[in-house]
Scaffold this motif. Structure first.
Motif, PDB file in Angstrom:
ATOM      1  N   VAL A 248       0.863  -1.177   0.000  1.00 24.76           N
ATOM      2  CA  VAL A 248       0.000   0.000   0.000  1.00 24.76           C
ATOM      3  C   VAL A 248       0.898   1.225   0.000  1.00 24.76           C
ATOM      4  CG1 VAL A 248      -1.960  -1.094   1.138  1.00 24.76           C
ATOM      5  CG2 VAL A 248      -0.229   0.060   2.518  1.00 24.76           C
ATOM      6  N   GLU A 249       0.458   2.249  -0.685  1.00 25.71           N
ATOM      7  CA  GLU A 249       1.206   3.505  -0.731  1.00 25.71           C
ATOM      8  C   GLU A 249       0.460   4.534   0.104  1.00 25.71           C
ATOM      9  OE1 GLU A 249       2.891   5.048  -4.538  1.00 25.71           O
ATOM     10  OE2 GLU A 249       1.527   6.736  -4.111  1.00 25.71           O
ATOM     11  N   LEU A 250       1.156   5.138   1.041  1.00 20.83           N
ATOM     12  CA  LEU A 250       0.567   6.109   1.953  1.00 20.83           C
ATOM     13  C   LEU A 250       1.253   7.453   1.790  1.00 20.83           C
ATOM     14  CD1 LEU A 250       0.602   3.785   5.075  1.00 20.83           C
ATOM     15  CD2 LEU A 250      -1.462   4.488   3.868  1.00 20.83           C
ATOM     16  N   ALA A 251       0.467   8.491   1.562  1.00 13.55           N
ATOM     17  CA  ALA A 251       1.007   9.845   1.607  1.00 13.55           C
ATOM     18  C   ALA A 251       1.169  10.235   3.070  1.00 13.55           C
ATOM     19  CB  ALA A 251       0.070  10.815   0.898  1.00 13.55           C
ATOM     20  N   THR A 252       2.269  10.892   3.397  1.00  9.74           N
ATOM     21  CA  THR A 252       2.562  11.174   4.803  1.00  9.74           C
ATOM     22  C   THR A 252       1.848  12.410   5.317  1.00  9.74           C
ATOM     23  OG1 THR A 252       4.510  12.483   4.215  1.00  9.74           O
ATOM     24  CG2 THR A 252       4.841  10.115   4.607  1.00  9.74           C
ATOM     25  N   GLY A 253       1.592  13.393   4.431  1.00 10.84           N
ATOM     26  CA  GLY A 253       1.010  14.638   4.904  1.00 10.84           C
ATOM     27  C   GLY A 253       1.937  15.309   5.903  1.00 10.84           C
ATOM     28  N   PRO A 254       1.418  16.195   6.763  1.00 13.53           N
ATOM     29  CA  PRO A 254       2.272  16.881   7.747  1.00 13.53           C
ATOM     30  C   PRO A 254       2.659  16.011   8.942  1.00 13.53           C
ATOM     31  CG  PRO A 254      -0.008  17.599   7.975  1.00 13.53           C
ATOM     32  CD  PRO A 254       0.038  16.710   6.769  1.00 13.53           C
ATOM     33  N   ASP A 255       2.119  14.782   9.010  1.00 14.02           N
ATOM     34  CA  ASP A 255       2.398  13.889  10.152  1.00 14.02           C
ATOM     35  C   ASP A 255       3.359  12.775   9.758  1.00 14.02           C
ATOM     36  OD1 ASP A 255       0.544  15.102  12.081  1.00 14.02           O
ATOM     37  OD2 ASP A 255      -1.007  14.393  10.710  1.00 14.02           O
ATOM     38  N   GLY A 256       4.336  13.097   8.912  1.00 17.98           N
ATOM     39  CA  GLY A 256       5.233  12.072   8.402  1.00 17.98           C
ATOM     40  C   GLY A 256       6.001  11.339   9.477  1.00 17.98           C
ATOM     41  N   ASP A 257       6.544  12.068  10.456  1.00 23.15           N
ATOM     42  CA  ASP A 257       7.329  11.424  11.501  1.00 23.15           C
ATOM     43  C   ASP A 257       6.468  10.440  12.291  1.00 23.15           C
ATOM     44  OD1 ASP A 257       9.537  12.832  10.740  1.00 23.15           O
ATOM     45  OD2 ASP A 257       9.330  14.380  12.292  1.00 23.15           O
ATOM     46  N   ARG A 258       5.274  10.855  12.615  1.00 15.99           N
ATOM     47  CA  ARG A 258       4.386   9.995  13.399  1.00 15.99           C
ATOM     48  C   ARG A 258       3.977   8.761  12.590  1.00 15.99           C
ATOM     49  NH1 ARG A 258      -1.734  11.478  15.353  1.00 15.99           N
ATOM     50  NH2 ARG A 258      -2.098   9.557  16.545  1.00 15.99           N
ATOM     51  N   LEU A 259       3.668   8.957  11.317  1.00 21.39           N
ATOM     52  CA  LEU A 259       3.254   7.829  10.479  1.00 21.39           C
ATOM     53  C   LEU A 259       4.400   6.841  10.309  1.00 21.39           C
ATOM     54  CD1 LEU A 259       0.947   6.637   8.804  1.00 21.39           C
ATOM     55  CD2 LEU A 259       1.818   7.916   6.832  1.00 21.39           C
ATOM     56  N   ARG A 260       5.613   7.357  10.096  1.00 21.63           N
ATOM     57  CA  ARG A 260       6.770   6.456   9.943  1.00 21.63           C
ATOM     58  C   ARG A 260       7.014   5.658  11.220  1.00 21.63           C
ATOM     59  NH1 ARG A 260       8.510  10.519   6.327  1.00 21.63           N
ATOM     60  NH2 ARG A 260       9.074  11.910   8.044  1.00 21.63           N
ATOM     61  N   ARG A 261       6.862   6.305  12.371  1.00 25.48           N
ATOM     62  CA  ARG A 261       7.054   5.608  13.647  1.00 25.48           C
ATOM     63  C   ARG A 261       6.017   4.499  13.826  1.00 25.48           C
ATOM     64  NH1 ARG A 261       6.812   9.698  16.666  1.00 25.48           N
ATOM     65  NH2 ARG A 261       4.667   9.535  17.436  1.00 25.48           N
ATOM     66  N   LEU A 262       4.781   4.812  13.489  1.00 21.34           N
ATOM     67  CA  LEU A 262       3.720   3.823  13.642  1.00 21.34           C
ATOM     68  C   LEU A 262       3.943   2.639  12.713  1.00 21.34           C
ATOM     69  CD1 LEU A 262       1.063   2.993  14.932  1.00 21.34           C
ATOM     70  CD2 LEU A 262      -0.145   4.396  13.240  1.00 21.34           C
ATOM     71  N   VAL A 263       4.325   2.891  11.473  1.00 14.27           N
ATOM     72  CA  VAL A 263       4.585   1.816  10.514  1.00 14.27           C
ATOM     73  C   VAL A 263       5.735   0.937  11.002  1.00 14.27           C
ATOM     74  CG1 VAL A 263       5.504   1.365   8.197  1.00 14.27           C
ATOM     75  CG2 VAL A 263       3.610   2.979   8.499  1.00 14.27           C
ATOM     76  N   GLU A 264       6.751   1.561  11.611  1.00 17.82           N
ATOM     77  CA  GLU A 264       7.896   0.790  12.108  1.00 17.82           C
ATOM     78  C   GLU A 264       7.485  -0.095  13.284  1.00 17.82           C
ATOM     79  OE1 GLU A 264      12.397   1.531  13.932  1.00 17.82           O
ATOM     80  OE2 GLU A 264      11.186   3.219  13.211  1.00 17.82           O
ATOM     81  N   VAL A 265       6.693   0.453  14.205  1.00 19.43           N
ATOM     82  CA  VAL A 265       6.247  -0.342  15.352  1.00 19.43           C
ATOM     83  C   VAL A 265       5.400  -1.519  14.892  1.00 19.43           C
ATOM     84  CG1 VAL A 265       4.876  -0.324  17.476  1.00 19.43           C
ATOM     85  CG2 VAL A 265       6.367   1.604  16.944  1.00 19.43           C
ATOM     86  N   LEU A 266       4.556  -1.294  13.895  1.00 19.56           N
ATOM     87  CA  LEU A 266       3.691  -2.354  13.369  1.00 19.56           C
ATOM     88  C   LEU A 266       4.479  -3.418  12.614  1.00 19.56           C
ATOM     89  CD1 LEU A 266       0.666  -0.231  12.012  1.00 19.56           C
ATOM     90  CD2 LEU A 266       0.706  -1.647  14.072  1.00 19.56           C
ATOM     91  N   GLY A 267       5.720  -3.116  12.245  1.00 24.81           N
ATOM     92  CA  GLY A 267       6.494  -4.053  11.431  1.00 24.81           C
ATOM     93  C   GLY A 267       5.881  -4.218  10.053  1.00 24.81           C
ATOM     94  N   PHE A 268       5.327  -3.132   9.557  1.00 25.27           N
ATOM     95  CA  PHE A 268       4.554  -3.174   8.316  1.00 25.27           C
ATOM     96  C   PHE A 268       5.484  -2.951   7.120  1.00 25.27           C
ATOM     97  CE2 PHE A 268       0.791  -1.070   5.909  1.00 25.27           C
ATOM     98  CZ  PHE A 268       0.625  -2.229   5.162  1.00 25.27           C
ATOM     99  N   ASP A 269       6.055  -4.060   6.618  1.00 21.73           N
ATOM    100  CA  ASP A 269       7.058  -3.955   5.564  1.00 21.73           C
ATOM    101  C   ASP A 269       6.455  -3.756   4.174  1.00 21.73           C
ATOM    102  OD1 ASP A 269       5.928  -6.436   5.294  1.00 21.73           O
ATOM    103  OD2 ASP A 269       7.813  -7.549   5.206  1.00 21.73           O
ATOM    104  N   ARG A 270       5.138  -3.803   4.053  1.00 26.53           N
ATOM    105  CA  ARG A 270       4.516  -3.599   2.734  1.00 26.53           C
ATOM    106  C   ARG A 270       3.953  -2.177   2.576  1.00 26.53           C
ATOM    107  NH1 ARG A 270       4.023  -8.397  -0.380  1.00 26.53           N
ATOM    108  NH2 ARG A 270       5.527  -9.829   0.551  1.00 26.53           N
ATOM    109  N   ALA A 271       4.330  -1.284   3.473  1.00 26.30           N
ATOM    110  CA  ALA A 271       3.894   0.108   3.363  1.00 26.30           C
ATOM    111  C   ALA A 271       4.954   0.915   2.627  1.00 26.30           C
ATOM    112  CB  ALA A 271       3.649   0.699   4.750  1.00 26.30           C
TER     113      ALA A 271
END
Length: 529
Positions: A278-301
């Motif tokens: 899945v492709e996600l636009a980060t918007g102004p919350d890029g740092d938070r979104l990247r942190r959440l994706v890393e915690v989830l172990g979501f390697d397909r993002a």
């Protein structure tokens, strides 16, 4: 085959309807009487407008309550018919739909019905017009297509044939196989409509819940094949009564209608194997979104910078033949985007199983389901109405043949700013994931203690999940025994994540927990504000 649609199937004034019908690529249309009566254009002007748009008036309809009437009413019915014939001549239309009589004074006498329809056929032939007789599912006496054909056969007039309507036949559970016994040249017209399986009055079902092929539960491919096997070579025409379509964008509805007919004719579907990314636009919350994706172990993002808010931009789907899958969509003249604007791309299968369990999109439910079925070949499951604190969410799950590509399409009557895009990530320890999210400062949505009290009553022996904010479901049915644990993250921009753990044969989506999740999202939104 030529493609047609009844003007009642789309919204707008008659000129607006015809312009949208032509732009969608239809060859012709059924002119519904109410649309003409309410139109300021003369019949000649309508005829010229249709010709300028490259459209043919395939049918004028409806003419009601004509046949099997007492002798003292026949003269009045013939006078009405002569008026319609003169009007049709002005329009340049040469086929009139006659519905089976629903009036209380109709007589249950096939000989009389045939005699009066033969007389109507003689009058019509004098104007160069033919009559298509249709058995309404709620006809007073004639409510079965085989009986309407028997009456037409008894009448024996060349200007008289039958109209076959998929709704009137399939809603009654009639066997459409008998259509093949009708000579193709006596099937004057074919009307197609799908519908969800509902338990309600047939007239109300017909008037409000018809939909385009691929949006409902009828086997229209099999039905249409029977008609073609009989030798019918006329147009495929859509006649759809639907409250939502009557207030929807005219051009979009007409385009969906054409997509449904192209899919019905084509019948093929791409082979989908799994989600690729899945492709996600980060918007102004890029740092938070990247942190959440890393915690989830979501390697397909795949995260891309930009946008005014975090959102789901694209879904990659694995298939053995990406070019063929893309070509299928192009052959249907279907948009490359889902109805909510999410871009779909096809790619060769990436190594390893995907961590994407399913995705959810928000769009008009019927429109999104049609697109998913036609373009992606997904199979629809039961449509559900899920209670929300401020309305209902209508949801329908759709899956690929192998069950690996799962999409939920949702339409809500809730405030427009409440997000419905979400991605479900597979996990083998949801409770542990809840702890990791809390430690990272991204706790799951808060689930009230009342939910867990109720859980103990519903599922004896269920795991103790108090304090985890993890939801639970269990099945014991034909799909197999199984358990489902899942949690939801808070929303970032316009998107949120679900983390799911499937145990055993569970194949659902935790729909029983949807009202709790929806209330939790509303509560979280209100606390932030």
């Amino acid at each position: 085959m030529r493609k047609s649609i009844a003007t009642v199937s789309v919204s707008g004034t008659l000129p607006e309807k015809l312009q949208a019908i032509a732009a969608a690529g239809f060859d012709g249309f059924e002119l519904f009487e109410n649309d003409l009566v309410a139109c300021p254009l003369s019949p000649e002007d309508v005829r010229h407008l249709a010709a300028d748009l490259g459209l043919r008036i395939e049918l004028y309809q409806p003419f009601r309550d004509f046949e099997a009437v007492p002798a003292d009413l026949l003269a009045g019915n013939l006078r009405r018919a002569e008026h319609k014939f003169r009007l049709m001549s002005r329009l340049g239309a040469d086929l009139l739909l006659v519905c089976s009589n629903v009036a209380p004074y109709a007589i249950d006498d096939d000989d009389l019905a045939a005699e009066q329809l033969r007389l109507l056929g003689e009058r019509a032939a004098g104007h160069g017009i033919r009559i298509a007789y249709e058995a309404l599912a709620w006809g007073r006496h004639v409510n079965d297509y085989l009986r309407s054909w028997r009456i037409v056969r008894m009448a024996g007039h060349p200007a008289l044939g039958v109209c076959l309507d998929s709704f009137h036949i399939l809603s009654k559970g009639s066997d459409p196989g008998g259509i093949e016994a009708i000579p193709g040249e006596k099937i004057f017209f074919l009307q197609l409509a799908d519908a969800p399986r509902l338990t309600m009055d047939t007239l109300q079902w017909s008037r409000h819940y018809r939909c385009f092929p691929g949006q409902g539960d009828f086997d229209l491919a099999g039905f249409t094949q029977h008609v073609q096997n009989a030798g019918y070579r006329g147009p495929l025409s859509l006649e759809v009564f639907n409250d939502v379509f009557r207030r929807s964008d005219t051009a979009r509805t007409a385009a969906d209608a054409m997509l449904s007919l192209r899919f019905l004719e084509d019948g093929s579907a791409p082979v989908l194997t799994d989600f690729a990314y899945v492709e996600l636009a980060t918007g102004p919350d890029g740092d938070r979104l990247r942190r959440l994706v890393e915690v989830l172990g979501f390697d397909r993002a795949r995260l891309v910078e930009g946008g005014d808010a975090a959102e789901l931009r694209a879904i990659g789907i694995s298939t053995p033949d990406p070019a063929k899958a893309a070509g299928h969509a192009a052959a249907l003249s279907a948009p490359a985007e889902a109805p909510d604007g999410t871009r779909i791309t096809f790619s060769a299968r990436e190594p390893g199983d995907s961590t994407i369990d399913h995705v959810a999109l928000t769009a008009p439910a019927a429109e999104a389901a049609l697109w998913c079925r036609c373009v992606l070949g997904l199979r629809p499951h039961e449509s559900l109405d899920l209670p929300d604190p401020y309305g209902l969410v209508r949801s329908r799950a759709m899956t690929s043949a192998n069950g690996r590509v799962m999409v939920a399409v949702n339409m809500a009557d809730t405030p427009a700013d409440l997000p419905w895009q979400h991605v479900a990530v597979a996990c083998d320890d949801v409770v542990g994931m809840a702890r990791r999210l809390r430690a990272a400062g991204e706790p799951p949505l808060r689930i009230p203690a009342n939910y867990y009290d109720d859980l103990d009553a519903r599922f004896p022996g269920a795991p103790d999940l108090r304090g985890t904010d993890v939801l639970y479901d269990r099945t014991y049915d034909h799909t197999g025994d199984g358990e489902f644990l899942h949690l939801y993250t808070a929303t970032i921009g316009r998107v949120f994540f679900e983390v799911v753990q499937r145990i055993g044969g569970y194949s659902g989506y935790g729909a029983a927990n949807a009202p709790v999740r929806l209330a939790a999202q509303h509560g979280h939104k209100m606390r932030r504000e």
